[in-house]
Motif scaffolding. Structure first.
Motif, mmCIF file in Angstrom:
data_model
loop_
_atom_site.group_PDB
_atom_site.id
_atom_site.type_symbol
_atom_site.label_atom_id
_atom_site.label_comp_id
_atom_site.label_asym_id
_atom_site.label_seq_id
_atom_site.Cartn_x
_atom_site.Cartn_y
_atom_site.Cartn_z
ATOM 1 N N SER A 79 -41.712 -115.715 46.182
ATOM 2 C CA SER A 79 -41.244 -115.960 45.187
ATOM 3 C C SER A 79 -42.037 -117.317 43.922
ATOM 4 N N GLU A 80 -41.194 -117.514 42.811
ATOM 5 C CA GLU A 80 -41.262 -118.442 41.925
ATOM 6 C C GLU A 80 -40.210 -118.530 41.524
ATOM 7 N N PRO A 81 -39.554 -119.409 41.874
ATOM 8 C CA PRO A 81 -38.219 -119.632 40.677
ATOM 9 C C PRO A 81 -38.672 -119.712 38.782
ATOM 10 N N GLU A 82 -39.476 -121.062 39.165
ATOM 11 C CA GLU A 82 -39.411 -121.313 37.953
ATOM 12 C C GLU A 82 -40.137 -120.521 37.359
ATOM 13 N N GLU A 84 -39.336 -116.612 37.618
ATOM 14 C CA GLU A 84 -38.679 -115.899 37.787
ATOM 15 C C GLU A 84 -37.420 -116.372 36.734
ATOM 16 N N THR A 85 -37.859 -117.804 36.360
ATOM 17 C CA THR A 85 -36.536 -118.697 34.694
ATOM 18 C C THR A 85 -36.830 -118.326 33.402
ATOM 19 N N ILE A 86 -38.034 -118.382 33.220
ATOM 20 C CA ILE A 86 -38.675 -118.525 32.683
ATOM 21 C C ILE A 86 -38.532 -116.789 31.712
ATOM 22 N N ASP A 88 -36.362 -114.906 33.082
ATOM 23 C CA ASP A 88 -35.128 -114.252 32.820
ATOM 24 C C ASP A 88 -34.289 -114.482 31.625
ATOM 25 N N GLU A 89 -35.278 -116.114 30.954
ATOM 26 C CA GLU A 89 -34.731 -115.960 30.000
ATOM 27 C C GLU A 89 -35.417 -115.104 28.476
ATOM 28 N N TYR A 138 -40.603 -106.022 36.393
ATOM 29 C CA TYR A 138 -39.884 -106.580 36.299
ATOM 30 C C TYR A 138 -37.950 -105.961 37.193
ATOM 31 N N THR A 142 -37.730 -108.132 41.337
ATOM 32 C CA THR A 142 -36.648 -108.576 41.708
ATOM 33 C C THR A 142 -35.358 -107.980 41.659
ATOM 34 N N LYS A 144 -33.587 -107.309 39.065
ATOM 35 C CA LYS A 144 -32.686 -106.550 37.754
ATOM 36 C C LYS A 144 -33.266 -106.114 37.329
#
Lengths: 592, 592
Positions: A79-82, A84-86, A88-89, A138, A142, A144
């Motif tokens: 898990s690397e939330p930061e 993943e957020t990047i 996703d954006e 991806y 994830t 997604k």
């Protein structure tokens, strides 16, 4: 034989753990920062207008997609939330700006709308290919599916334009990549339309009246007739990879024959000892057979990666350890040299010799120091995605058989005859050659690759593998004697006449000026001298070796003399060269 | 010490007789034909108009003038009515078209009138310099003074424009030559104005606020401050020649110091073993110290000639045999390689290694076959004038002393202490090293150069000369042991590390593919093997020598082996390479 996905292997410690951590903590972020600074991510907003800085470029989508693919591989492991957020954006930008008909390419949508698919050399389908690989990665990491859906729609549009309407200005892409991506997608989703589209691009290549033959982009003849590697070495490598994948998918013997010939042409005539390919810097291409210059060679990092991909695909097509031998050669040498030991600087080209003085000449010399950013920045994100998926060719399985192709300390879960199994490998490889396996699962035959470099291994082998029948709970130690070797190149390699490379295990060594002073070409290593191995500040050992060199003199020409000064030469792993400031470097040294 | 004019020596037989006859019967006519075909002679009519073929070029006058100089040297030795008629006709064109104020340059008079002396790099004064040399030569040969008068008038005009009015757009020429020509003219006629004009150009060079420093044209600093050879190697050589001549004329110690440093920089750091200079093909210039590549070097024939001229001038400035050693190195190697054995084809560049396969690369490679014509054709007429005046540095005299610097079989008339003397030299040099002198004249000390290559000579020497006191009727034999040598280059010459050149006497040898097969770089000559010398179809002997090479193999990389195949290598004189079709060539070979 099917390669086991890299995620199945958890790297526990050792050499590759160092690089995996470096990639996750430094490299992926360093490349992110450079891409952010140069507007590559902003370009996905498709809002650039004239006068603004960072005008989008035709290949930027591919850079971003490769970075996303690499980030996804990292996310797959932990898990690397930061991060993943990047991602996703970035994916949201693609989804938002994809055209209603499915087309997506940020450059064309922003800079040149209406002119899609008019320029064969303008990298559109190349970008799409990387988007597809990113989407698969991806989705797998994830779950997604936004990017995957975008790309499925994009592919439908491409199929319509190229296959159904045939309305594009060209038939096959100028820069290959989409072919292998489509085959990967077919392997992932099983949709035969993707296989068909890949087959369309491959079958029409060099084989369609509408297109001029062009060796530079490997479009000079039908793929099944190809026997020798030519042209841009990255494009060629991606093409050959796709050819091998299609040969397997279609059980296409003609295509397999072509792939075998191309593999042999490369590894027997056109590959540096580091696994680097593409010797001719003009055109970044394969040169004629045995033309392997050291100083002004090209050996792009991406080309080494492309050759590894080709070998990875060949490994599934033809059970023989030689493909893994080449992958190993690339991984530990010409690929890894592409990134600095601190993880944030890169080589685009990877020379085998640097004479700092030559930079006074006006003729081409490759850069001698890794840099943080390139205008053409294909290599850094390619390094990210490869480092994040190093075990991708480590194991392969066939019914009742496990093949251990690369030696990575860690544990691997596999499926053997439909049942779950696990194989633990404990090793300090490539620092030494002891491999300790612990197996749990149903009866199986384990095939351990005996590397071609390991000429001292005396046990029986079959197609380059030592074979062991294992039962549940079995432990096994295989020792690969890891001597220092002097390796010659074929006499046809004129640049290396009278010279040897020093290798130990899979690692090619080099001398640097910072350790050994000036005039590295004048150093003679002593074959009958003593040497010792030492652990220093590199991920693999250094070698100290008795050597000699000529004393300094004022005279320019003088009768031959045997006067030599003895000294201890220091050799470091080639992949680690150029990490201690600008200095000379040499792989091919005299030996006596 | 003053060089004895070449005309004083009548070449009787042997090596140089062959080339002198070839030059007279073939070379001078071959160059004439090419110049005629390309319109170089017609350009002197100054009647070319737009739309006609053969548009005149800024350097054509220099080509024609050098050819006339060479033709004049031939005429000086013997009557050649046809040649004389041709020259008379060309001179008449100059006289007819010279402007009333004295200006003459066929290009500017025809193509660009009114723009004289506006472009420093446009070779006007360079052309004038060659016209001056031609005028002296033709006057000396025939007594006809038309061209000389034209040039005297031309020089007066140049003096007015550059020195008095200072109205030219530049101060010193972009391509040197006029300086040495003016000093030669001063030596010929004794008019101090010509000395002054030469001094003006030399003193202002790199030393005038109106001009940008420019190392490429050796105009980067005042000449007396120069210590290292840089820039275009022909221009530099002509400049250094003029500097040495002026240093002697003015007894200028500062200038002499500069000349000595430049000589040493060239011959100790920047000269191929063949005497070739100008290693960097881009800019046709001197590279950094010890940068002496073999394959992609430049070594223009004119640059070798320019260095010989410089050495010839140094020989008059500083009594030491080393200048003659370099002249000999140039004559028998890097100069003579510029012309084919059949006399009508030329090299502009003179590489020390040819790998025919490399011509598949896109990077620069020198031409590997001599050609009949070049667009930029400075070298062929330069060869003509040098071959026609080979004995120009053979002898020098000082009060009571004769220096024999070059060994040319023939008879020489000299003046010793105001009295007439003659020296006969009978020799087969450079095929063997026996020199037999017969002297008639007043008591004299004869200084016979002991070449630096002759390390086996055991007698006493002073400044590189063996000294003998001769009386009228004396005969003397000097034996120069002529062994085969393996010669190393300084360890700083990275390109030759681990390699030796083979020399015998003044001649550098090479191997060609036509005799020795493929992969010349992989051949090892055996130091303790046997060899023999043989006379074949070359003007100097060939050498057969035991050698070995690696056997063919399919493998690209493999552990070091000592397997070698013995064979007999054939070495031919370097100057004779490339006369038997396109083939590989190598000077620097491995030796063990």
């Amino acid at each position: 034989m099917k390669n086991v996905p890299f995620l199945s292997t958890e790297i526990r410690d050792g050499f590759w753990k160092y690089y995996q951590d470096l990639n996750r903590t430094v490299t992926v972020r360093a490349v992110y920062d450079r891409f952010q600074e140069t507007g590559r991510f902003d370009a996905l907003k498709c809002s650039w207008t004239k006068g603004q800085p960072n005008r989008p470029h035709i290949f930027w989508d591919s850079d971003v997609a490769k970075w996303i693919e690499g980030a996804a591989y990292i996310l797959q492991g932990q898990s690397e939330p930061e991060l993943e957020t990047i991602v996703d954006e970035l994916v949201a930008r693609v989804a938002k700006n994809q055209r209603a008909d499915g087309y997506f390419n940020s450059y064309y949508l922003t800079i040149d709308p209406g002119n899609e698919f008019t320029g064969r050399e303008r990298h559109e389908l190349y970008c799409t290919g990387h988007w597809i690989e990113a989407a698969i990665a991806y989705h797998r990491a994830t779950g997604k599916d936004t990017l995957l859906q975008c790309m499925l729609k994009n592919i439908d549009y491409i199929y319509e334009v190229f296959v159904v309407r045939q309305s594009a200005a060209f038939v096959t892409p100028g820069h290959q990549e989409i072919e292998l991506a489509l085959l990967k997608l077919y392997d992932y989703l099983g949709n035969v339309k993707h296989l068909e589209l890949a087959r369309f691009f491959l079958n029409n290549r060099g084989n369609n009246d509408k297109e001029q033959p062009d060796p530079q982009i490997t479009a000079h003849m039908p793929v099944r007739e190809m026997r020798t590697a030519v042209g841009h070495s990255v494009r060629a490598g991606y093409l050959y990879t796709a050819m091998a994948m299609l040969a397997k998918a279609d059980n296409d013997a003609e295509l397999k024959t072509a792939c075998l010939a191309l593999f042999e042409d490369i590894v027997n005539r056109k590959m540096a000892i580091t696994g680097g390919v593409g010797a001719e810097h003009s055109g970044e291409r394969f040169s004629y057979p045995y033309d392997l210059p050291n100083s002004d060679t090209y050996n792009e990092t991406c080309a080494a990666i492309a050759l590894a991909l080709f070998c990875g695909a060949m490994q599934e097509l033809d059970t023989d350890s030689r493909y893994s031998d080449v992958i190993e050669r690339i991984y530990f040498n010409g690929f890894l040299s592409g990134v600095s030991l601190d993880g944030d600087k890169f080589f685009y080209t990877n020379p085998l010799e640097i004479d700092q003085k030559k930079y006074q000449r006006s003729t081409y010399q490759p850069i001698s120091q890794r840099v943080k950013v390139f205008g053409c920045s294909c290599c850094p994100p390619n390094v990210v995605r490869m480092l994040a998926s190093i075990p991708r060719y480590a194991y392969a399985v066939a019914e009742g058989h496990i093949y251990c192709n690369q030696f990575i300390s860690g544990s691997t879960v596999l499926e053997v005859n439909g049942q779950s199994a696990s194989l633990e490998l404990t090793t300090n490889y490539p620092c030494d050659g002891r491999l300790h396996f612990a197996y749990h699962g149903p009866d199986v035959r384990l095939h351990v690759r005996i590397p071609a470099w390991c000429v001292e291994y005396t046990g029986p082998t079959h197609k380059g593998y030592a074979e062991f029948d294992l039962t549940d709970g079995a432990e096994l130690t295989v020792d690969l004697p890891m001597e220092v070797h002097f390796v010659e190149a074929n006499p046809d390699v004129q640049d290396n006449a009278g010279r040897c490379a020093v290798t130990r295990g899979p690692i090619v060594y080099c001398m640097e000026g910072v350790d050994n002073g000036e005039n590295l070409r004048d150093i003679t290593l002593l074959d009958n001298g003593t040497y010792h191995i030492a652990a220093e500040n590199f991920p693999a050992p250094v070698i100290y070796m008795e050597a000699c060199r000529r004393p300094k003199t004022e005279r320019l020409y003088y009768p031959r003399t045997n006067r030599r000064q003895k000294f201890t030469a220091k050799l470091i792993p080639y992949f680690a060269f150029g990490n201690r400031g600008a200095t000379d470097m040499l792989v091919w040294a005299m030996v006596q």
